[in-house]
Design an enzyme around this catalytic site. Structure first.
Site, PDB file in Angstrom:
ATOM      1  N   THR A 123       0.864  -1.175   0.000  1.00  0.00           N
ATOM      2  CA  THR A 123       0.000   0.000   0.000  1.00  0.00           C
ATOM      3  C   THR A 123       0.899   1.222   0.000  1.00  0.00           C
ATOM      4  OG1 THR A 123      -1.734   1.210   1.173  1.00  0.00           O
ATOM      5  CG2 THR A 123      -0.282  -0.146   2.518  1.00  0.00           C
ATOM      6  N   ARG A 124       0.846   2.010  -1.069  1.00  0.00           N
ATOM      7  CA  ARG A 124       1.797   3.123  -1.201  1.00  0.00           C
ATOM      8  C   ARG A 124       1.285   4.384  -0.515  1.00  0.00           C
ATOM      9  NH1 ARG A 124       4.663   0.607  -5.643  1.00  0.00           N
ATOM     10  NH2 ARG A 124       3.094  -0.282  -7.002  1.00  0.00           N
ATOM     11  N   VAL A 125       0.002   4.446  -0.304  1.00  0.00           N
ATOM     12  CA  VAL A 125      -0.584   5.706   0.140  1.00  0.00           C
ATOM     13  C   VAL A 125      -1.339   5.546   1.457  1.00  0.00           C
ATOM     14  CG1 VAL A 125      -2.598   7.124  -0.525  1.00  0.00           C
ATOM     15  CG2 VAL A 125      -0.723   6.824  -2.112  1.00  0.00           C
TER      16      VAL A 125
END
Lengths: 493, 167
Positions: free
Chosen positions: A350-352
């Site tokens: 999950t990048r954000v």
């Protein structure tokens, strides 16, 4: 829409069908036609200009009706626009916004929007700051998502992706958010089952199901995700947070490949057209967190991609991974081991999502991931068959319990604060000495009490009003046993 | 139209799409017969398949290009080239309420060839519903000069008067 003769007299341009290749019709004439314009055939069907060549125009047709060569074609001077409005809620529709459920004709469609608008620029966007609750413990606690994130749901057939999506949709609709589910080239029976399920759960009035069956025309199937995004944009502009599920984008890529090959595009890798990346990227870019006239609103996009034999390096899968803000990988091996959901915590990204977490949640998340990492490493010792010491046994036992803790089979909706409190109770060994089934049973009773008793809900919510996980554990150790007793008394034990 | 062939004589004779299709069919028959004839009888085949006038034109073209009528390969190439040129004709579609007489076709065709180019042929279709006038379609453009359209427009503009009369 007006009829063929009216458009012919209005535009004073005519074309003739020269060749029919399934979904693509080659038309001569129409000298001033534009790409994306709608054209109408004299038989009443209409199509969408796909590309323009010096000698002919390629038209993507939306109907399965056979068109004869020689049929006359007229321009309409309009781009494809679909009617949108609150009347779509609770309905099952096709990409032209025609109802395909058994209900009355759709009313309350106040405006028409183009299917391919440009994605909003930087000025209209806002940072993602609010956590997106899925109702799935593992995701909300360890792999968090944010409102406005594009998270790819990746996995093989029958690995629990649809269950995860259903739980997420239930969680979001019960919070009052709008969900748009796009079924791309699915079986009609599957679409019906989805609609009936959500109707039974009482959330269909907060959803729009945009679906095409596998027997529909390829042109119509190709339009499905774009049309679903247009509907999501309408509700976003009303100030609502929207969840958009695109199920699934690998099928969409295959249908687009079929159209491109019929249109004689040069086949690229795996025979996909060279603009397959653009076809999906222009869609994904329309998701995000935005500033609207009615305040901050988001479109959280969950595109689904089906892998083949666990291959994460497939063309479409890697394309989608690069244009989304992370992915949740559903591992087939974990599924066979009985893990539900079968999300691989180390292959998922999950990048954000983490920027939406406060200090407490971040610590919680870090604790979970580091323990799972340790547990994975410890598992390798078991394979050697050697004597294992007490520490390793304790870790393995705790790991098994944590896995059981994260296993969710029944579609119970778990709000985030409840999830955090339950995990903290578990981590503080409040269920020490009990077997996995008893722990699960007491967890569900706590969830039921949370959802029905305002006093218990308030107590549980207050447990997560601290700024560190250790403090939370301290409070749980003091107040947790009393709270659990209250829950069990309430449920008649 | 770039043209290495002096095919303007052929185009002069082709007034309608039907005549063009017939001519192409005759060329196909000639091509099929080409390798069945004995040496020196190409002239007879042309006369048999094409009709006197067209046969004369083709012989003239062969003469101008200095093609030996007994050289079947060159003849075949010539016929293919002519066939390709003829296939590129542009079609002006006309919808009329009547069946046109040969004089009407001749006059219309002459006007079209003079003003739009020699490579334009007519495709005339009868459509009684237009009542009169014509609908013209050429090169993607469509113009409706029919009586039906005029009457529709009159009725639209005088709608209120018509309603008043009925009331």
């Amino acid at each position: 829409m007006k009829d063929f003769t009216a458009y012919l007299n209005e535009t004073e341009e005519i074309g003739y069908v020269e060749q029919v290749a399934d979904a693509i019709i080659y038309v001569s004439g129409l000298p001033k036609v534009k790409v994306d314009e709608i054209v109408v055939f004299e038989t009443g069907e209409f199509g969408h200009v796909f590309s323009i060549n010096p000698d002919f125009v390629e038209v993507l047709i939306f109907s399965k009706q056979h068109i004869q060569p020689g049929t006359r074609v007229a321009r309409t001077n309009e781009v494809l626009r679909i009617p949108v409005g609150s009347g779509l809620l609770g309905r099952v529709i096709n990409p032209l916004c025609q109802a395909i459920d058994d209900g009355k004709p759709i009313q309350g469609l106040s405006e028409r929007r183009p299917i391919h608008p440009p994605a909003p620029g930087i000025i209209e966007r806002k940072s993602i700051t609010k956590q997106f609750e899925t109702g799935v413990l593992l995701v909300d606690l360890a792999i968090p998502l944010g409102h406005g994130q594009r998270e790819l749901i990746l996995g093989e057939r029958k690995t629990g992706k649809t269950n995860f999506l259903t739980r997420t949709i239930l969680t979001q609709t019960k919070k009052g958010n709008i969900c748009v589910y796009a079924g791309i080239g699915k079986k009609k029976m599957d679409i019906k089952k989805v609609a009936e399920f959500f109707k039974k759960e009482g959330v269909l009035d907060k959803m729009v199901i945009a679906a095409t069956g596998s027997s529909d025309s390829t042109g119509l199937i190709y339009l499905t995700p774009y049309m679903a995004m247009t509907i999501a944009e309408y509700f976003r502009d009303q100030g609502k947070d929207v969840l958009l599920v695109l199920d699934d984008m690998t099928s969409h890529a295959k249908f687009y490949r079929e159209i491109a090959l019929l249109g004689r595009r040069f086949p690229g890798r795996n025979s996909y057209p060279s603009d397959i990346f653009y076809a999906h990227a222009k869609l994904m870019e329309r998701g995000g967190n935005f500033k609207t006239d009615k305040g901050e609103a988001s479109i959280t996009c969950l595109p689904v991609a089906e892998t083949s034999q666990g291959d994460l390096s497939g063309y479409i899968e890697t394309n989608l991974m690069s244009m989304t803000d992370g992915h949740l990988y559903f591992d087939r091996d974990l599924f066979y081991l009985g893990r539900r959901p079968a999300i691989h915590p180390f292959l998922s990204v999950t990048r954000v999502g983490r920027q939406t977490q406060d200090v407490l949640r971040r610590e919680l998340s870090r604790e979970i991931m580091s323990f799972l990492n340790l547990y994975e490493k410890m598992q390798s010792f078991v394979h050697f068959g050697a004597e294992i010491n007490e520490n390793i046994k304790a870790t393995l036992s705790m790991g098994d319990k944590i896995i059981a803790f994260f296993t969710q089979i029944t579609p119970h909706v778990m709000p985030l604060k409840l999830e955090m409190a339950l995990f903290a109770m578990f981590w503080a060994n409040l269920w020490d000495g009990k077997d996995a089934n008893s722990i699960k049973d007491e967890m569900y009773k706590t969830a039921e009490a949370y959802n029905s008793d305002e006093k218990i809900k308030k107590k549980i919510d207050s447990l997560s009003e601290t700024d560190s996980f250790n403090k939370m554990l301290g409070i749980i150790k003091q107040e947790g046993p009393g709270l659990l007793k209250e829950v069990l008394v309430r449920s008649g034990n | 139209m770039q043209n290495n062939l002096p095919s303007s004589d052929i185009f002069k004779n082709l007034r309608t799409l039907k005549e063009t299709e017939e001519f192409l069919s005759q060329i196909n028959n000639t091509l099929e017969s080409l390798f069945k004839i004995k040496r020196g009888s190409f002239s007879q085949v042309l006369d048999k398949n094409m009709g006197a006038e067209n046969a004369q034109i083709l012989k003239k073209i062969a003469e101008e290009k200095k093609i030996d009528l007994s050289n079947h390969s060159s003849l075949e190439k010539l016929l293919f080239e002519i066939k390709q040129e003829i296939s590129k004709v542009k079609v002006l579609k006309l919808y009329l309420a009547i069946d046109p007489t040969p004089q009407i076709i001749e006059n219309t065709s002459s006007w079209v060839k003079e003003n739009l180019g020699e490579d334009v042929v007519l495709d005339i279709e009868r459509d009684e519903t237009i009542l009169g006038g014509a609908i013209i379609s050429f090169d993607g453009q469509y113009k409706d000069f029919s009586l039906r359209k005029t009457l529709d427009e009159i009725f639209k503009s005088k709608r209120n008067e018509v309603f008043a009369l009925i009331k």
